[in-house]
Write a protein that holds these residues in place. Structure first.
Motif: not given
Ligand SMILES: CCC[C@@H]1NC[C@@H](O)[C@H](O)[C@H]1C(=O)O
Length: 600
Positions: A450-476
């Motif tokens: 959650e803290d590492d979104t498209f807006e906030t992460s500074k490391c989006l250039k590294f992964p060859d594809f993205y694995l997102l862990n998202r918890y709307p509906g549970w942790y927020h």
């Protein structure tokens, strides 16, 4: 030497593999006095402890279950005379988290990292034709400069306590099988394969590493045992006409057989099952054998009652049957490399695995949720020591698992704190140092929470594809607020869509803690109805974006964690219970997944 050899043990005309599983002597060593007091050759008043198993859940008293510090395993083993002239070793599938090995009182080696194998070369320490004794001193403390990350505190009563920065119980011990192995003095040390495939032809580029200058002969046989290709030389190509390719949920395994031949005599042989297939990322597609695949599956844990984190073939058989029943084709080995047998099983069943190294808890925010501080993890003064262990375990994971057709990708971290500038040099190094480890160059990635979104992460250039862990509906945005959760999720995905990023996104975690048997109309959180409503929300979103190429809810099954006011005897986000029975969500997912074509 054997100590760098990670090949899985086999028994054949040149090699021997004997399991040392069963009851070992066991004893806690809270004062760390064992080494100085002869424990390497015998434990006083030992407990009889099953191997493979975590020690924790066998105990009835809390001090023993929660024990943190040094503890010992010891076992007598017989070495037959016919091991004469061989290299002899003891191979540990895993000793969690660090171990020192003694044989006949002699210190042999140490190893750091509780989820990958290592071999102690005992050739010079054994007595042939007699009983010998192996002693293992293990330590299960957690530290910020080790994997998985955490702290160890000392309570006022003097007892140590593990404080994980991660959400799974610190199960410890000899969690995987122990093998007594004998191999020829001149031996095959490793092999690797890469592939080119088309419908009418496949080429296996192989390379063999040997501690010998003998000739190398390689053959490839089909499932009926017919040799379909042969080659000579330490490197070469095996060309297969009209191959049967390894396909997702439609596996086919060939047997590669490698021989060392010295002056016309075979001196060593190693055979293994491999799958002819290719993995590619092309634009926002994940391709297997040049065809798009949509991932349906789960994050998992090696976790079950009684044996804790021990690998259990019975549980693995059941879990794979559950995955086939529900229509899954993949899973992530969250949050650590699993036992080799899990990958062999997946090779056979045509299941794709995202193989994850135990770089978990690299986020102080998670630690604060679990009791740590709130700062950027990568600003810590522990980072240099941590990195050495991190890259070492990435190297071992890729070296150990590189020949499995089931391995789709490498996950180099789970939910690291990438919103801080200090994460960038760390990940730059990590992706540079791991770039050439996999001969097949499979995609490398890590999960973003959650803290590492498209807006906030500074490391989006590294992964060859993205694995997102998202918890709307549970942790927020939970409960009745879930509609705002959906809106927020769509807003972030609209950003990804507008960006120039053209890589696949896989949702590697989302879910709701659910108490089986709790029903409510209308739904409330923790009810089985709510878990389904949360999944329906995510699936509505997934079906709106064509660059989402996988859905792997958290978790396949309920699993054990630290105790806390957010945990009810563990994490209950399982689609199945810890004893592997379905919650209502399992029938919902089965309906959805069995209606989706493979390349949805
Ligand atoms: C706050 C991110 C969620 C978190 N992600 C990592 C998993 O190991 C945990 O179990 C999961 C949870 O808390 O359910």
């Amino acid at each position: 030497t054997m100590e760098k050899d990670l090949l899985y043990p086999v028994t054949n005309a040149y090699r021997e593999d004997q399991k040392l599983d069963g009851l070992w002597d066991f004893k806690f060593d809270p004062a760390s006095e064992g080494e100085a007091n002869g424990w390497p050759t015998g434990l006083e008043d030992p407990i009889k402890m099953p191997v493979p198993a975590s020690f924790n859940d066998f105990f009835t008293d809390k001090d023993a279950r929660e024990y943190t510090g040094d503890f010992w395993y010891l076992k007598k083993f017989f070495v037959p005379n016919y091991f004469e002239g061989k290299k002899v070793g003891i191979r540990f599938g895993a000793a969690t988290h660090r171990a020192k090995i003694f044989v006949n009182g002699q210190e042999i080696r140490s190893h750091e990292g509780g989820f990958l194998p290592f071999t102690a070369d005992i050739t010079d320490a054994i007595k042939l034709g007699e009983d010998n004794v192996v002693a293992v001193k293990i330590n299960n403390e957690l530290h910020r400069d080790a994997l998985p990350a955490g702290d160890t505190i000392t309570l006022k009563n003097g007892k140590k306590m593990a404080k994980p920065f991660f959400d799974f119980y610190n199960y410890s011990g000899l969690n995987r099988s122990v093998h007594l192995v004998a191999i020829p003095k001149e031996n095959i040390e490793d092999y690797s394969t890469t592939y080119e495939v088309s419908n009418d032809q496949a080429t296996v580029h192989y390379s063999v590493e040997a501690d010998s200058n003998a000739d190398v002969k390689v053959s490839l046989a089909d499932e009926d045992g017919h040799v379909v290709a042969t080659a000579t030389g330490a490197e070469g190509d095996l060309v297969v006409e009209n191959p049967t390719l390894w396909q997702v949920r439609d596996a086919y395994l060939y047997t590669i057989k490698i021989k060392l031949v010295q002056g016309g005599t075979v001196v060593d042989e190693y055979s293994d099952e491999i799958g002819l297939r290719t993995i590619e990322i092309k634009g926002h597609q994940i391709l297997v054998n040049h065809k798009p695949v949509y991932l349906k599956g789960f994050g998992r844990h090696e976790d079950s009652i009684y044996a804790g984190r021990a690998f259990d073939l019975n549980v693995e058989r059941r879990d794979l049957n559950l995955m086939k029943w529900i229509g899954a084709n993949s899973y992530r080995s969250s949050h650590y490399p699993y036992d080799e047998q899990a990958y062999k099983f997946a090779d056979r069943e045509g299941i794709l695995i995202t193989d994850e190294v135990p770089a978990v808890g690299f986020k102080m925010a998670a630690a604060s949720f679990l009791g740590g501080l709130d700062q950027s993890f990568f600003d810590g003064d522990w980072i240099d020591d941590l990195y050495k262990k991190h890259i070492d375990q990435v190297k071992d994971m890729i070296k150990r698992d590189k020949n499995h057709p089931s391995v789709l990708a490498w996950s180099l971290c789970n939910e690291p704190d990438t919103s801080s500038d200090s994460a960038v040099p760390y990940f730059t190094k990590l992706f540079n140092d791991s770039a050439d480890l996999d001969p097949e160059k499979r995609p490398r990635t890590f999960t973003l929470n959650e803290d590492d979104t498209f807006e906030t992460s500074k490391c989006l250039k590294f992964p060859d594809f993205y694995l997102l862990n998202r918890y709307p509906g549970w942790y927020h945005k939970w409960g009745y607020e879930i509609s705002d959760g959906e809106a927020g999720l769509r807003a972030e995905l609209d950003e990804w869509q507008k960006s120039d990023i053209d890589k696949p996104i896989v949702f590697s975690e989302y879910g709701a803690d659910t108490e089986p048997g709790l029903h409510k109309l209308p739904s409330i959180m923790w009810s089985e109805e709510y878990q389904i409503e949360l999944l329906e929300m995510f699936n509505r979103v997934f079906d709106s974006y064509d660059f989402i190429r996988g859905e792997q809810p958290w978790n396949l099954a309920d699993f054990q964690t630290v105790e806390g006011n957010m945990r009810v005897n563990g994490n209950k986000k399982g689609i199945f219970t810890r004893d592997r029975q379905p919650k209502a969500a399992a029938f919902y997912l089965r309906k959805r997944w069995n209606s989706l074509p493979l390349d949805y």
